[in-house]
Design a protein around this motif. Structure first.
Motif, PDB file in Angstrom:
ATOM      1  N   ASP A   4     -85.642  74.391 -26.061  1.00 36.33           N
ATOM      2  CA  ASP A   4     -84.507  74.224 -25.152  1.00 36.33           C
ATOM      3  C   ASP A   4     -83.391  73.541 -25.950  1.00 36.33           C
ATOM      4  N   LEU A   5     -82.360  74.294 -26.298  1.00 38.35           N
ATOM      5  CA  LEU A   5     -81.285  73.729 -27.117  1.00 38.35           C
ATOM      6  C   LEU A   5     -80.451  72.697 -26.365  1.00 38.35           C
ATOM      7  N   CYS A   6     -80.511  72.722 -25.036  1.00 35.73           N
ATOM      8  CA  CYS A   6     -79.786  71.706 -24.270  1.00 35.73           C
ATOM      9  C   CYS A   6     -80.394  70.327 -24.502  1.00 35.73           C
ATOM     10  N   LYS A   7     -81.671  70.291 -24.872  1.00 43.46           N
ATOM     11  CA  LYS A   7     -82.366  69.026 -25.119  1.00 43.46           C
ATOM     12  C   LYS A   7     -82.685  68.817 -26.591  1.00 43.46           C
ATOM     13  N   LYS A  13     -79.091  71.624 -33.249  1.00 43.42           N
ATOM     14  CA  LYS A  13     -77.787  72.107 -32.791  1.00 43.42           C
ATOM     15  C   LYS A  13     -76.902  72.491 -33.985  1.00 43.42           C
ATOM     16  N   GLU A  14     -77.018  71.768 -35.078  1.00 45.67           N
ATOM     17  CA  GLU A  14     -76.268  72.134 -36.281  1.00 45.67           C
ATOM     18  C   GLU A  14     -76.769  73.476 -36.820  1.00 45.67           C
ATOM     19  N   GLN A  15     -78.083  73.683 -36.775  1.00 41.26           N
ATOM     20  CA  GLN A  15     -78.629  74.981 -37.180  1.00 41.26           C
ATOM     21  C   GLN A  15     -78.091  76.097 -36.279  1.00 41.26           C
ATOM     22  N   ALA A  16     -77.984  75.819 -34.982  1.00 38.24           N
ATOM     23  CA  ALA A  16     -77.455  76.811 -34.045  1.00 38.24           C
ATOM     24  C   ALA A  16     -76.018  77.187 -34.419  1.00 38.24           C
ATOM     25  N   ALA A  17     -75.218  76.208 -34.782  1.00 38.11           N
ATOM     26  CA  ALA A  17     -73.841  76.474 -35.195  1.00 38.11           C
ATOM     27  C   ALA A  17     -73.817  77.307 -36.478  1.00 38.11           C
ATOM     28  N   CYS A  18     -74.675  76.980 -37.418  1.00 36.36           N
ATOM     29  CA  CYS A  18     -74.731  77.725 -38.682  1.00 36.36           C
ATOM     30  C   CYS A  18     -75.157  79.179 -38.458  1.00 36.36           C
ATOM     31  N   GLU A  41     -68.636  75.762 -29.868  1.00 37.42           N
ATOM     32  CA  GLU A  41     -69.317  76.723 -28.995  1.00 37.42           C
ATOM     33  C   GLU A  41     -70.729  76.247 -28.655  1.00 37.42           C
ATOM     34  N   VAL A  42     -71.445  75.744 -29.650  1.00 39.58           N
ATOM     35  CA  VAL A  42     -72.800  75.225 -29.414  1.00 39.58           C
ATOM     36  C   VAL A  42     -72.738  74.042 -28.454  1.00 39.58           C
ATOM     37  N   ASN A  43     -71.812  73.138 -28.662  1.00 36.05           N
ATOM     38  CA  ASN A  43     -71.684  71.979 -27.757  1.00 36.05           C
ATOM     39  C   ASN A  43     -71.442  72.420 -26.323  1.00 36.05           C
ATOM     40  N   TYR A  50     -76.127  74.733 -18.286  1.00 36.79           N
ATOM     41  CA  TYR A  50     -76.381  76.058 -18.828  1.00 36.79           C
ATOM     42  C   TYR A  50     -77.838  76.208 -19.249  1.00 36.79           C
ATOM     43  N   ILE A  51     -78.200  77.423 -19.581  1.00 31.05           N
ATOM     44  CA  ILE A  51     -79.489  77.714 -20.213  1.00 31.05           C
ATOM     45  C   ILE A  51     -79.185  78.062 -21.661  1.00 31.05           C
TER      46      ILE A  51
END
Length: 180
Positions: A4-7, A13-18, A41-43, A50-51
């Motif tokens: 769950d990226l929200c948690k 989260k940095e990996q998600a941005a990359c 966008e990730v933030n 959101y999910i």
């Protein structure tokens, strides 16, 4: 495995941005032209309302997808991204299945998504879309390259509309929907 990226922690989260930045950086009109744009966008996508789900192997994020409210019972898939080197290995389908499972658990009954054709990869970019041809062109849309609309169709999403010239002349946004 899913996260769950929200948690998630700051590293995830940095990996998600990359992942987002890398996957879209070579596009003709990148949605996230800088890593800072991808971080913003990730933030936004990982706010509690959101999910946002990632698919991981060990501590490495392979891809992620987000859902945000569009209507009370139909939410928008935005974004959905898999690391370029991990694509075409079934991860996108697994991730989408997990997002749909989570959506159902929250009472969401439909998912809508827009999949842009900014690089002339569908037959919709070949013609000037107008009132005289739009319905026939939608009915007969073809994949001319490696456009993701075909992936979504294989996952049960149907084309429900198009926004002609959404991203410039002959660069439409194809809208798709699935009942969960």
């Amino acid at each position: 495995m899913f996260v769950d990226l929200c948690k998630a922690n700051r590293d995830m989260k940095e990996q998600a941005a990359c992942v987002l930045f890398e996957a879209f950086r070579d596009r003709d009109n990148p949605a996230w032209p800088t890593i800072d744009d991808a971080r913003r966008e990730v933030n936004e996508c990982t706010e509690d309302k959101y999910i946002s789900i990632g698919i991981v192997e060990g501590n490495r994020l392979l891809g992620w997808a987000g859902l945000r409210p569009m209507y009370d019972y139909t939410w928008e898939l935005h974004p959905m991204v898999i690391r370029p080197e991990c694509q075409r290995k079934g991860l996108g389908r697994k991730l989408l299945d997990e997002v749909e499972r989570e959506a159902r658990s929250r009472g969401i009954i439909g998912i809508v998504l827009g999949t842009e054709d900014e690089t002339f990869e569908t037959s919709l970019s070949l013609k000037e879309l107008n009132a005289g041809n739009i319905y026939d062109e939608l009915k007969n849309v073809r994949n001319l390259g490696e456009h993701p609309f075909e992936f979504y169709a294989k996952c049960g999403y149907m084309v429900v509309g198009v926004i002609p010239d959404a991203n410039g002349p002959r660069k439409p946004d194809i809208w798709m929907w699935k009942r969960l």
